[in-house]
Design an enzyme around this catalytic site. Structure first.
Site, PDB file in Angstrom:
ATOM      1  N   HIS A  65     -16.301  66.452  -9.627  1.00 59.58           N
ATOM      2  CA  HIS A  65     -16.811  67.055 -10.875  1.00 59.58           C
ATOM      3  C   HIS A  65     -18.013  66.280 -11.367  1.00 59.58           C
ATOM      4  CE1 HIS A  65     -14.351  63.701 -12.022  1.00 59.58           C
ATOM      5  NE2 HIS A  65     -14.741  63.782 -13.274  1.00 59.58           N
ATOM      6  N   ARG A  66     -18.067  65.002 -10.971  1.00 58.53           N
ATOM      7  CA  ARG A  66     -19.259  64.185 -11.224  1.00 58.53           C
ATOM      8  C   ARG A  66     -19.654  63.575  -9.900  1.00 58.53           C
ATOM      9  NH1 ARG A  66     -17.375  62.107 -16.847  1.00 58.53           N
ATOM     10  NH2 ARG A  66     -18.369  63.734 -18.065  1.00 58.53           N
ATOM     11  N   LYS A  70     -17.101  58.132  -5.643  1.00 58.54           N
ATOM     12  CA  LYS A  70     -17.262  56.691  -5.394  1.00 58.54           C
ATOM     13  C   LYS A  70     -15.931  56.064  -5.040  1.00 58.54           C
ATOM     14  CE  LYS A  70     -20.171  53.174  -6.087  1.00 58.54           C
ATOM     15  NZ  LYS A  70     -19.683  52.582  -4.829  1.00 58.54           N
ATOM     16  N   LYS A  73      -9.472  56.079 -12.559  1.00 57.05           N
ATOM     17  CA  LYS A  73     -10.079  54.818 -13.010  1.00 57.05           C
ATOM     18  C   LYS A  73     -11.480  55.054 -13.581  1.00 57.05           C
ATOM     19  CE  LYS A  73      -9.286  51.590 -10.121  1.00 57.05           C
ATOM     20  NZ  LYS A  73      -9.360  50.764  -8.914  1.00 57.05           N
ATOM     21  N   ASP A  88     -15.038  55.440 -18.296  1.00 56.22           N
ATOM     22  CA  ASP A  88     -16.274  56.181 -18.587  1.00 56.22           C
ATOM     23  C   ASP A  88     -17.383  55.878 -17.580  1.00 56.22           C
ATOM     24  OD1 ASP A  88     -15.634  57.863 -20.668  1.00 56.22           O
ATOM     25  OD2 ASP A  88     -15.944  56.314 -22.187  1.00 56.22           O
ATOM     26  N   LYS A 130     -12.469  57.547  -1.487  1.00 62.78           N
ATOM     27  CA  LYS A 130     -12.023  56.329  -0.798  1.00 62.78           C
ATOM     28  C   LYS A 130     -12.231  56.512   0.695  1.00 62.78           C
ATOM     29  CE  LYS A 130     -10.046  52.361  -1.754  1.00 62.78           C
ATOM     30  NZ  LYS A 130     -10.289  51.564  -2.957  1.00 62.78           N
ATOM     31  N   SER A 182     -20.458  48.318  -9.662  1.00 57.16           N
ATOM     32  CA  SER A 182     -21.067  49.195  -8.654  1.00 57.16           C
ATOM     33  C   SER A 182     -21.939  50.259  -9.338  1.00 57.16           C
ATOM     34  CB  SER A 182     -19.984  49.908  -7.839  1.00 57.16           C
ATOM     35  OG  SER A 182     -19.544  49.081  -6.785  1.00 57.16           O
TER      36      SER A 182
HETATM   37  P1  NAD Z   1      -9.443  41.420   0.644  1.00 51.60           P
HETATM   38  O1  NAD Z   1      -9.320  41.933   2.020  1.00 51.60           O
HETATM   39  O2  NAD Z   1     -10.649  40.646   0.264  1.00 51.60           O
HETATM   40  O3  NAD Z   1      -8.184  40.515   0.267  1.00 51.60           O
HETATM   41  C1  NAD Z   1      -6.848  40.885   0.468  1.00 51.60           C
HETATM   42  C2  NAD Z   1      -6.063  39.583   0.642  1.00 51.60           C
HETATM   43  O4  NAD Z   1      -4.671  39.892   0.653  1.00 51.60           O
HETATM   44  C3  NAD Z   1      -6.386  38.871   1.962  1.00 51.60           C
HETATM   45  O5  NAD Z   1      -6.588  37.505   1.712  1.00 51.60           O
HETATM   46  C4  NAD Z   1      -5.146  39.141   2.820  1.00 51.60           C
HETATM   47  O6  NAD Z   1      -4.904  38.109   3.759  1.00 51.60           O
HETATM   48  C5  NAD Z   1      -4.061  39.220   1.753  1.00 51.60           C
HETATM   49  N1  NAD Z   1      -2.896  39.997   2.188  1.00 51.60           N
HETATM   50  C6  NAD Z   1      -2.861  41.142   2.895  1.00 51.60           C
HETATM   51  N2  NAD Z   1      -1.607  41.557   3.079  1.00 51.60           N
HETATM   52  C7  NAD Z   1      -0.821  40.655   2.453  1.00 51.60           C
HETATM   53  C8  NAD Z   1       0.565  40.527   2.257  1.00 51.60           C
HETATM   54  N3  NAD Z   1       1.423  41.426   2.770  1.00 51.60           N
HETATM   55  N4  NAD Z   1       1.035  39.472   1.546  1.00 51.60           N
HETATM   56  C9  NAD Z   1       0.182  38.563   1.030  1.00 51.60           C
HETATM   57  N5  NAD Z   1      -1.151  38.620   1.169  1.00 51.60           N
HETATM   58  C10 NAD Z   1      -1.641  39.652   1.866  1.00 51.60           C
HETATM   59  O7  NAD Z   1      -9.250  42.701  -0.317  1.00 51.60           O
HETATM   60  P2  NAD Z   1      -9.709  42.846  -1.827  1.00 51.60           P
HETATM   61  O8  NAD Z   1     -11.042  43.454  -1.854  1.00 51.60           O
HETATM   62  O9  NAD Z   1      -9.451  41.585  -2.562  1.00 51.60           O
HETATM   63  O10 NAD Z   1      -8.690  43.986  -2.317  1.00 51.60           O
HETATM   64  C11 NAD Z   1      -7.362  43.681  -2.706  1.00 51.60           C
HETATM   65  C12 NAD Z   1      -6.804  44.851  -3.493  1.00 51.60           C
HETATM   66  O11 NAD Z   1      -7.620  45.097  -4.637  1.00 51.60           O
HETATM   67  C13 NAD Z   1      -6.736  46.188  -2.740  1.00 51.60           C
HETATM   68  O12 NAD Z   1      -5.651  46.931  -3.252  1.00 51.60           O
HETATM   69  C14 NAD Z   1      -8.016  46.871  -3.163  1.00 51.60           C
HETATM   70  O13 NAD Z   1      -7.936  48.277  -3.041  1.00 51.60           O
HETATM   71  C15 NAD Z   1      -8.091  46.439  -4.622  1.00 51.60           C
HETATM   72  N6  NAD Z   1      -9.418  46.499  -5.224  1.00 51.60           N
HETATM   73  C16 NAD Z   1     -10.482  45.876  -4.674  1.00 51.60           C
HETATM   74  C17 NAD Z   1     -11.716  45.928  -5.308  1.00 51.60           C
HETATM   75  C18 NAD Z   1     -12.930  45.188  -4.796  1.00 51.60           C
HETATM   76  O14 NAD Z   1     -13.952  45.201  -5.490  1.00 51.60           O
HETATM   77  N7  NAD Z   1     -12.881  44.528  -3.669  1.00 51.60           N
HETATM   78  C19 NAD Z   1     -11.861  46.655  -6.499  1.00 51.60           C
HETATM   79  C20 NAD Z   1     -10.737  47.280  -7.051  1.00 51.60           C
HETATM   80  C21 NAD Z   1      -9.525  47.191  -6.400  1.00 51.60           C
END
Ligand code: NAD
Length: 478
Positions: free
Chosen positions: A68-69, A73, A97, A102, A109, A366
């Site tokens: 819709h927008r 992302k 989110k 906003d 994804k 972002s």
């Molecule tokens: P990342 O890959 O940098 O880090 C994930 C970490 O979790 C790693 O160090 C990995 O070894 C560890 N890990 C994986 N499975 C595990 C388990 N079973 N037990 C313990 N540790 C475990 O990923 P990230 O970017 O930090 O993302 C983490 C979460 O945050 C995800 O759900 C992602 O969707 C969410 N997220 C990320 C961002 C972003 O900007 N990177 C933004 C919003 C949400």
């Protein structure tokens, strides 16, 4: 038995159930909820890449939950467990989110089924180039319509490779830098993006602790300093959140859980040192500053004030929700708490700050990066020195009026024009605080809403319903 084996519904079903619950509370037409829940498009791509060992075929997905927008992302995840349903669930969370914060984007994804540690850097670059090329040729990578960002298993490096692949296909696109966010700063990125999600979690906790009436719900009353925190996942999100909270707010990080187990120190761990150890050895075992526990899952349920699951979804589930001892759960990872665990924890009176709110920092910055790429100019370039001159005038006028010289630290603060990082952090803090103000306001106006997650979903789906109603695709609220 893993925690999720106790669940009766999948990740996607759990997200949809949350929407249904919020639909009832918001008084929306259930048909509108159907429009909101429906994924707009999902593509599965299989592509071959020649590697050291021969040709290998990879499978990846890009899911657009809402358009819709535009652009839609979302993060691009590299992990062996990635599948279509997980990608769709995560894209739906992105829609909600963005609406809550906003951010004028649809939700999307991406995912690639891969264990990155099995490949060399050159191979990962070739695989990323090939995947990005496949997405771009089909219109699923484009500054106007589909813009990925880092997620689990990817970082600024992969985003730079994606931008390169797009540029080689569409060199005449004036806005090519905006095809992906989370790029390195010297390749069209923005200062503050790498740590944005962790910084946003810090801002969310700081904001939560500013409100004694909210804190009362948790039994945590003494401010952030000294609170005992358990972190799961020392990756991009978890590392930065725990680092900022421990260094700047004096939160005590008493345990860090990684894939190979957990390191525990009741006196507090040095988050930076543990991360160095993880980078060097691939795990937290043998970290000299704490005691190693093989059973990471058991450490999740140790006594603490704040639990920050920041690894992946469904880590707090029906299987362990009864055992959690934290007073506050801060959902760093998307979907870290399952729908069923959410209900159990609510019954137990454990407060949760939901992913929709606390981890919105990544997509917020972002958005700033994408806007900067479209304007082709860094933020503050036009007014920084003007602000500095005005600051000098204020400081000089004050000194002349009072006949006293200002302390130099204070004078420098008044005189200084904002850097781009100052502006990014200010915009991020404002977004996080504004979203919580909306959550609080919604709960005050609807006393039947007893938790932040439901309030966040009510706000998000009400905004989405309005968008669809404006387009004539829904009948609006009752
Ligand atoms: P990342 O890959 O940098 O880090 C994930 C970490 O979790 C790693 O160090 C990995 O070894 C560890 N890990 C994986 N499975 C595990 C388990 N079973 N037990 C313990 N540790 C475990 O990923 P990230 O970017 O930090 O993302 C983490 C979460 O945050 C995800 O759900 C992602 O969707 C969410 N997220 C990320 C961002 C972003 O900007 N990177 C933004 C919003 C949400």
């Amino acid at each position: 038995m893993s925690n999720t084996q106790h669940e009766s519904m999948s990740f996607l079903e759990g997200v949809e159930r949350m929407v249904d619950k919020a639909t009832l509370v918001a008084g929306l037409d259930p048909r509108t909820a159907c429009v909101i829940k429906a994924s707009s498009a999902v593509i599965q791509i299989k592509f071959p890449v020649r590697l050291r060992s021969g040709v290998e075929v990879f499978t990846g997905w890009w899911s657009i939950h809402s358009a819709h927008r535009l652009p839609s992302k979302g993060g691009l995840r590299y992990a062996p467990h990635v599948n279509q349903e997980e990608t769709e669930a995560l894209s739906a969370l992105m829609s909600y989110k963005c609406a809550l914060a906003d951010i004028p984007f649809g939700g999307a994804k991406g995912g690639l089924m891969i264990e990155p540690s099995k490949y060399t850097v050159e191979e990962l670059r070739d695989i990323t180039h090939a995947f990005a090329g496949e997405l771009a040729r089909r219109g699923f990578l484009n500054p106007a319509t589909n813009v990925p960002a880092p997620d689990m298993g990817t970082s600024a490096r992969e985003m730079a490779w994606i931008a390169d692949a797009y540029k080689s296909l569409f060199p005449e696109d004036l806005n090519q830098d905006a095809c992906v966010t989370g790029k390195p700063v010297n390749r069209g990125g923005i200062p503050g993006r790498t740590e944005a999600t962790g910084k946003g979690i810090q801002y969310a906790l700081q904001e939560f602790f500013r409100h004694p009436d909210e804190l009362e719900k948790t039994e945590l009353v003494d401010g952030l300093a000294g609170q005992r925190l358990i972190l799961q996942g020392l990756g991009n999100v978890g590392y930065h959140a725990a680092k900022f909270l421990s260094e700047e707010d004096k939160v005590k990080v008493i345990a860090i859980i990684e894939r190979d187990g957990a390191v525990v120190n009741p006196e507090g761990l040095n988050v930076h040192d543990v991360r160095q150890h993880l980078a060097q050895t691939g795990g937290v075992r043998d970290f000299p500053g704490g005691e190693f526990h093989e059973d990471g899952a058991a450490v999740m349920t140790m006594a603490c004030d704040i639990l920050l699951p920041a690894a992946l979804e469904s880590q707090v589930s029906a299987g362990n929700a009864m055992k959690i001892q934290a007073k506050l759960i801060v959902e760093g990872a998307n979907g870290a708490v399952t729908y069923e665990a959410d209900e159990i924890l609510q019954r137990r009176g454990i407060v949760m700050l939901p992913d929709l709110w606390v981890n919105a920092g990544g997509v917020t910055v972002s958005y700033f990066e994408w806007t900067r790429n479209l304007s082709h100019m860094r933020f503050g370039r036009l007014q920084r020195r003007f602000d500095e001159l005005r600051g000098i005038c204020y400081a000089t006028a004050l000194e002349e009026m009072t006949g006293k010289s200002m302390e130099s630290r204070l004078r420098n603060e008044i005189v200084r024009g904002a850097s781009e990082l100052d502006l990014v952090r200010s915009g991020l803090d404002d977004t996080i605080r504004s979203a919580f103000a909306e959550i609080r306001d919604t709960m005050k106006r609807n006393p039947e809403i007893g938790d932040y997650r439901t309030a966040a979903f009510v706000i998000a789906i009400t905004k989405l319903a309005q968008s669809y109603t404006d387009l004539g695709l829904a009948d609006g609220g009752e």
